[in-house]
Design an enzyme around this catalytic site. Structure first.
Site, PDB file in Angstrom:
ATOM      1  N   PHE A  11      33.091  42.522  38.549  1.00  0.00           N
ATOM      2  CA  PHE A  11      33.313  43.861  39.087  1.00  0.00           C
ATOM      3  C   PHE A  11      34.537  43.803  40.003  1.00  0.00           C
ATOM      4  CE2 PHE A  11      32.496  47.478  41.838  1.00  0.00           C
ATOM      5  CZ  PHE A  11      32.064  48.423  40.938  1.00  0.00           C
ATOM      6  N   ASP A  26      27.066  36.889  43.677  1.00  0.00           N
ATOM      7  CA  ASP A  26      26.883  38.330  43.788  1.00  0.00           C
ATOM      8  C   ASP A  26      25.732  38.692  42.844  1.00  0.00           C
ATOM      9  OD1 ASP A  26      27.022  41.100  43.324  1.00  0.00           O
ATOM     10  OD2 ASP A  26      29.131  41.145  43.900  1.00  0.00           O
ATOM     11  N   TYR A  70      21.367  49.809  45.927  1.00  0.00           N
ATOM     12  CA  TYR A  70      21.278  51.136  45.285  1.00  0.00           C
ATOM     13  C   TYR A  70      21.196  51.070  43.769  1.00  0.00           C
ATOM     14  CZ  TYR A  70      26.410  50.461  45.244  1.00  0.00           C
ATOM     15  OH  TYR A  70      27.669  49.959  45.088  1.00  0.00           O
ATOM     16  N   LYS A  71      21.270  49.861  43.177  1.00  0.00           N
ATOM     17  CA  LYS A  71      21.153  49.754  41.716  1.00  0.00           C
ATOM     18  C   LYS A  71      19.665  49.624  41.368  1.00  0.00           C
ATOM     19  CE  LYS A  71      25.912  48.363  41.253  1.00  0.00           C
ATOM     20  NZ  LYS A  71      26.888  47.301  41.471  1.00  0.00           N
ATOM     21  N   ARG A 119      27.315  51.545  28.335  1.00  0.00           N
ATOM     22  CA  ARG A 119      26.283  50.729  29.000  1.00  0.00           C
ATOM     23  C   ARG A 119      24.954  51.484  29.044  1.00  0.00           C
ATOM     24  NH1 ARG A 119      27.874  48.501  34.811  1.00  0.00           N
ATOM     25  NH2 ARG A 119      27.716  50.733  35.251  1.00  0.00           N
TER      26      ARG A 119
HETATM   27  C1  LIG Z   1      27.947  47.535  42.262  1.00  0.00           C
HETATM   28  C2  LIG Z   1      28.769  46.350  42.628  1.00  0.00           C
HETATM   29  C3  LIG Z   1      29.511  46.329  43.812  1.00  0.00           C
HETATM   30  C4  LIG Z   1      29.528  47.545  44.687  1.00  0.00           C
HETATM   31  O1  LIG Z   1      30.331  47.393  45.798  1.00  0.00           O
HETATM   32  P1  LIG Z   1      30.283  48.454  46.984  1.00  0.00           P
HETATM   33  O2  LIG Z   1      30.934  47.736  48.075  1.00  0.00           O
HETATM   34  O3  LIG Z   1      28.853  48.817  47.207  1.00  0.00           O
HETATM   35  O4  LIG Z   1      31.039  49.660  46.537  1.00  0.00           O
HETATM   36  C5  LIG Z   1      30.203  45.173  44.117  1.00  0.00           C
HETATM   37  N1  LIG Z   1      30.175  44.105  43.310  1.00  0.00           N
HETATM   38  C6  LIG Z   1      29.483  44.091  42.162  1.00  0.00           C
HETATM   39  C7  LIG Z   1      29.460  42.881  41.287  1.00  0.00           C
HETATM   40  C8  LIG Z   1      28.767  45.218  41.774  1.00  0.00           C
HETATM   41  O5  LIG Z   1      28.075  45.226  40.643  1.00  0.00           O
END
Ligand SMILES: *Cc1c(COP(=O)(O)O)cnc(C)c1O
Length: 398
Positions: free
Chosen positions: A125, A190, A213-214, A357
């Site tokens: 990400f 992560d 939040y996921k 997805r």
């Molecule tokens: C969803 C996600 C984020 C989200 O980052 P925010 O700082 O909450 O915007 C970061 N890294 C990964 C791998 C994600 O899937």
């Protein structure tokens, strides 16, 4: 191949079936985006109302002492810990994942001052490597190495995701952690796309970060978490040395002096209203057997893959054990296909350039939902319903 009645029968004997009633989902919507923003737990509105009206409204500033607000970064951290294989006093909650990545990677670099290589995954990400790029630019003299180059040699830190956000591919956390350590590197995992979807165990890692939040369903903008292995508690430094990580924030001393333990990774005033929604979400998770979540998640994914058949290229690994809780499919016109699907009540999302997805949150998605989603997708493709002009224009968030 299962038919719809057989899917309904599987739903009827699903050990997790009662959890579906704990979520608010609009009629006519099959919500397969729980990997991006989890659904609303039914208890959340009341929990947030309580914080707003009873705590803030009546206790005013006293809420910091009497409603537990001040301690929430640590008390909710202790509630998240079992979901990631950690123990009490090892997880602090607050800020966002991007900020937690910054803190973790910076702390790791300071623990390995003699090394100058940061390994990251350019398919990860993007915010994770954007943050690393910014940090490396500030510090100067660091080499950023992509995971595809294969080597952890001389690395100070390795930053990786357990589950790839685009394809859903799942990394072998114990093996990669051991390889990083064998090379003398520290590792930051992560777990944004694995926490709440499977049993996660980052206890051997040096640091871990994740969002709530996921799959955890704590709501839009909910605070993130940071795990710090206890072996680093004494030496790891928080470069975002805000007052809440100070040993005595209310002593208002001139100089920063870090708190003991994971508390030193707190930064500033917690987002109390967002913590209320997180607490409500964790009330649900405390009753959930994660092994059942993982078993159902794999079964839902397999069912979807079988139903879609070879109509679309599978971007996810074929082996369910090598996936998270999402199925990614490729289509050159993926964007309008997804818009047409959403118009018919099946909510997935799209990731450029060509990935559709579908996230399967086992607490509120059932077998018949997957059956209906796959049938609708096949109909959109067979009848070319996505060719309608109204699906061509891009919205801000897809
Ligand atoms: C969803 C996600 C984020 C989200 O980052 P925010 O700082 O909450 O915007 C970061 N890294 C990964 C791998 C994600 O899937």
């Amino acid at each position: 191949m299962l038919d719809r009645d057989q899917c309904l029968a599987l739903d009827a004997e699903d050990p997790l079936r009662e959890f579906r009633h704990e979520f608010v989902l609009p009629d006519g919507v099959i919500y397969l985006v729980g990997n991006s923003l989890g659904a609303l737990p039914r208890r959340t509105a009341e929990r947030v109302r309580r914080t707003v009206e009873d705590e803030w409204g009546r206790q005013l500033v006293g809420g910091w002492n009497h409603a537990g607000w001040y301690e929430q970064p640590l008390t909710t951290g202790d509630r998240i810990a079992p979901l990631i294989g950690a123990g009490p006093g090892q997880v602090v909650v607050g800020n966002t994942t991007s900020i937690a990545v910054y803190q973790a990677v910076a702390a790791a670099l300071r623990l390995r001052p003699e090394r100058r290589v940061i390994v990251s995954d350019l398919r990860n990400f993007p915010t994770d490597h954007y943050i690393v790029q910014g940090l490396a630019g500030l510090l100067g003299g660091y080499e950023l190495r992509d995971l595809s180059e294969g080597s952890f040699e001389d690395a100070a830190v390795v930053l990786l995701s357990e589950v790839d956000y685009r394809t859903g591919a799942r990394a072998d956390v114990p093996a990669v952690t051991a390889a990083a350590h064998a090379a003398g590197a520290l590792i930051v995992w992560d777990v944004c796309h694995s926490v709440g979807a499977m049993e996660v165990d980052v206890s051997a890692a040096d640091f871990a970060v994740g969002c709530t939040y996921k799959y955890l369903n704590a709501g839009p903008g909910a605070p993130a978490f940071l795990y710090v292995n206890p072996r680093h508690h004494a030496a790891a430094e928080n470069v975002l040395s805000g007052w809440h990580g100070h040993a005595e924030p209310f002593a208002f001393e001139a100089d920063y002096r870090p708190a003991e333990g994971v508390r030193r990774f707190a930064v500033s005033t917690p987002h109390v209203l967002s913590f209320a929604a997180l607490e409500a979400a964790l009330d649900v998770w405390e009753r959930v057997p994660m092994a059942q979540v993982r078993a159902k998640s794999m079964a839902l994914g397999e069912l979807f893959v079988e139903l879609v058949g070879d109509r679309l290229e599978l971007a996810s690994p074929a082996d369910p054990a090598a996936r998270g809780s999402q199925i990614s499919l490729r289509h050159p016109d993926g964007y309008p296909v997804m818009r047409a699907l959403i118009d018919r009540g099946v909510h997935g999302d799209f990731r450029a350039p060509d990935v559709l997805r579908f996230g399967f949150a086992p607490l509120y998605i059932g077998y018949a939902d997957v059956y209906d989603a796959a049938t609708t997708l096949l109909e959109v493709l067979d009848k070319e319903l996505w060719r309608d002009d109204k699906y061509a224009t891009r919205l801000a968030v897809t």
